[in-house]
Design a protein around this motif. Structure first.
Motif, mmCIF file in Angstrom:
data_model
loop_
_atom_site.group_PDB
_atom_site.id
_atom_site.type_symbol
_atom_site.label_atom_id
_atom_site.label_comp_id
_atom_site.label_asym_id
_atom_site.label_seq_id
_atom_site.Cartn_x
_atom_site.Cartn_y
_atom_site.Cartn_z
ATOM 1 N N GLY A 1 0.814 -1.204 0.000
ATOM 2 C CA GLY A 1 0.000 0.000 0.000
ATOM 3 C C GLY A 1 0.843 1.247 0.000
ATOM 4 O O GLY A 1 2.045 1.206 -0.265
ATOM 5 N N LEU A 2 0.186 2.348 0.304
ATOM 6 C CA LEU A 2 0.833 3.667 0.345
ATOM 7 C C LEU A 2 1.029 4.066 1.807
ATOM 8 O O LEU A 2 0.095 3.988 2.611
ATOM 9 N N VAL A 3 2.239 4.494 2.130
ATOM 10 C CA VAL A 3 2.542 4.887 3.499
ATOM 11 C C VAL A 3 3.483 6.081 3.466
ATOM 12 O O VAL A 3 4.259 6.238 2.508
ATOM 13 N N GLN A 4 3.420 6.901 4.478
ATOM 14 C CA GLN A 4 4.322 8.046 4.560
ATOM 15 C C GLN A 4 5.690 7.606 5.075
ATOM 16 O O GLN A 4 5.808 6.589 5.778
ATOM 17 N N GLY B 1 3.511 -10.392 -6.605
ATOM 18 C CA GLY B 1 4.050 -9.104 -6.182
ATOM 19 C C GLY B 1 2.992 -8.202 -5.582
ATOM 20 O O GLY B 1 1.816 -8.288 -5.917
ATOM 21 N N THR B 2 3.430 -7.338 -4.689
ATOM 22 C CA THR B 2 2.544 -6.352 -4.078
ATOM 23 C C THR B 2 3.288 -5.014 -4.025
ATOM 24 O O THR B 2 4.463 -4.961 -3.683
ATOM 25 N N GLN B 3 2.575 -3.963 -4.397
ATOM 26 C CA GLN B 3 3.205 -2.649 -4.512
ATOM 27 C C GLN B 3 3.311 -1.983 -3.147
ATOM 28 O O GLN B 3 2.325 -1.924 -2.391
ATOM 29 N N VAL C 1 7.911 -2.929 -6.020
ATOM 30 C CA VAL C 1 7.039 -4.093 -5.970
ATOM 31 C C VAL C 1 7.783 -5.164 -5.181
ATOM 32 O O VAL C 1 8.936 -5.487 -5.494
ATOM 33 N N TYR C 2 7.142 -5.682 -4.176
ATOM 34 C CA TYR C 2 7.750 -6.683 -3.308
ATOM 35 C C TYR C 2 7.216 -8.065 -3.677
ATOM 36 O O TYR C 2 6.002 -8.266 -3.794
ATOM 37 N N TYR C 3 8.141 -8.996 -3.835
ATOM 38 C CA TYR C 3 7.811 -10.355 -4.231
ATOM 39 C C TYR C 3 8.206 -11.350 -3.151
ATOM 40 O O TYR C 3 9.285 -11.244 -2.561
ATOM 41 N N CYS C 4 7.354 -12.312 -2.967
ATOM 42 C CA CYS C 4 7.648 -13.448 -2.112
ATOM 43 C C CYS C 4 8.159 -14.575 -3.003
ATOM 44 O O CYS C 4 7.674 -14.751 -4.126
ATOM 45 N N ALA C 5 9.124 -15.344 -2.507
ATOM 46 C CA ALA C 5 9.682 -16.436 -3.287
ATOM 47 C C ALA C 5 9.983 -17.623 -2.379
ATOM 48 O O ALA C 5 10.197 -17.445 -1.172
ATOM 49 N N ALA C 6 10.011 -18.811 -2.972
ATOM 50 C CA ALA C 6 10.251 -20.019 -2.193
ATOM 51 C C ALA C 6 11.207 -20.945 -2.939
ATOM 52 O O ALA C 6 11.205 -21.002 -4.171
ATOM 53 N N ARG C 7 12.023 -21.650 -2.138
ATOM 54 C CA ARG C 7 12.883 -22.681 -2.714
ATOM 55 C C ARG C 7 12.964 -23.844 -1.757
ATOM 56 O O ARG C 7 12.929 -23.661 -0.522
ATOM 57 N N SER C 8 13.021 -25.039 -2.332
ATOM 58 C CA SER C 8 13.102 -26.247 -1.532
ATOM 59 C C SER C 8 14.572 -26.499 -1.226
ATOM 60 O O SER C 8 15.279 -27.107 -2.027
ATOM 61 N N ALA C 9 15.018 -25.972 -0.101
ATOM 62 C CA ALA C 9 16.427 -26.058 0.255
ATOM 63 C C ALA C 9 16.581 -25.794 1.749
ATOM 64 O O ALA C 9 15.613 -25.443 2.428
ATOM 65 N N ARG C 10 17.816 -25.926 2.228
ATOM 66 C CA ARG C 10 18.088 -25.669 3.638
ATOM 67 C C ARG C 10 18.815 -24.349 3.840
ATOM 68 O O ARG C 10 18.977 -23.906 4.982
#
Length: 124
Positions: A10-13, A117-119, A93-102
């Motif tokens: 969202g929008l934030v100051q 993504g989310t703005q 834009v913020y993205y979430c990501a996943a990987r099958s690893a340790r």
């Protein structure tokens, strides 16, 4: 196949806070390393934070250390990014990501699964 859905942008100051959420479906969430990346206009996507199963495997980009906190709730299949003391430079834009690893990786190529993504916009 893992599906990731982000929310909370969202929008934030400047100086304000936001909390992003990313909920996963499919796969075994607790076995995935989760990461947050961001892409500002005209710039390449960059690593922000990553976390393995436990808090001992948590990493942050230098630009967000002390301001952002990544956490996860394996029971809810959700990873969070708490962002405090936001500045206009955090607009992206913020993205979430996943990987099958340790191991957490700061390379986007290491993550096969991505959210849409989310703005996040920080006004001065």
């Amino acid at each position: 196949q893992v599906q990731l859905v982000e929310s909370g942008g969202g929008l934030v100051q400047a100086g304000g806070s936001l909390r992003l959420s990313c909920t996963a479906s499919g796969g075994t969430f607790s076995s995935y390393v989760m990461g947050w990346f961001r892409q500002a206009p005209g710039k390449e996507r960059e690593f922000v934070a990553g976390r393995g199963w436990s808090s001992t495997t948590t990493y942050y980009a230098d630009s967000v250390k002390g301001r952002f906190t990544i956490s996860r709730d394996n029971a809810k299949n959700t990873v969070y990014l708490q962002m405090n003391s936001l500045s206009p430079e955090d607009t992206a834009v913020y993205y979430c990501a996943a990987r099958s690893a340790r191991v957490v990786s700061i390379s986007e190529d290491a993550y096969p699964y991505w959210g849409q993504g989310t703005q996040v916009t920080v006004s001065s």
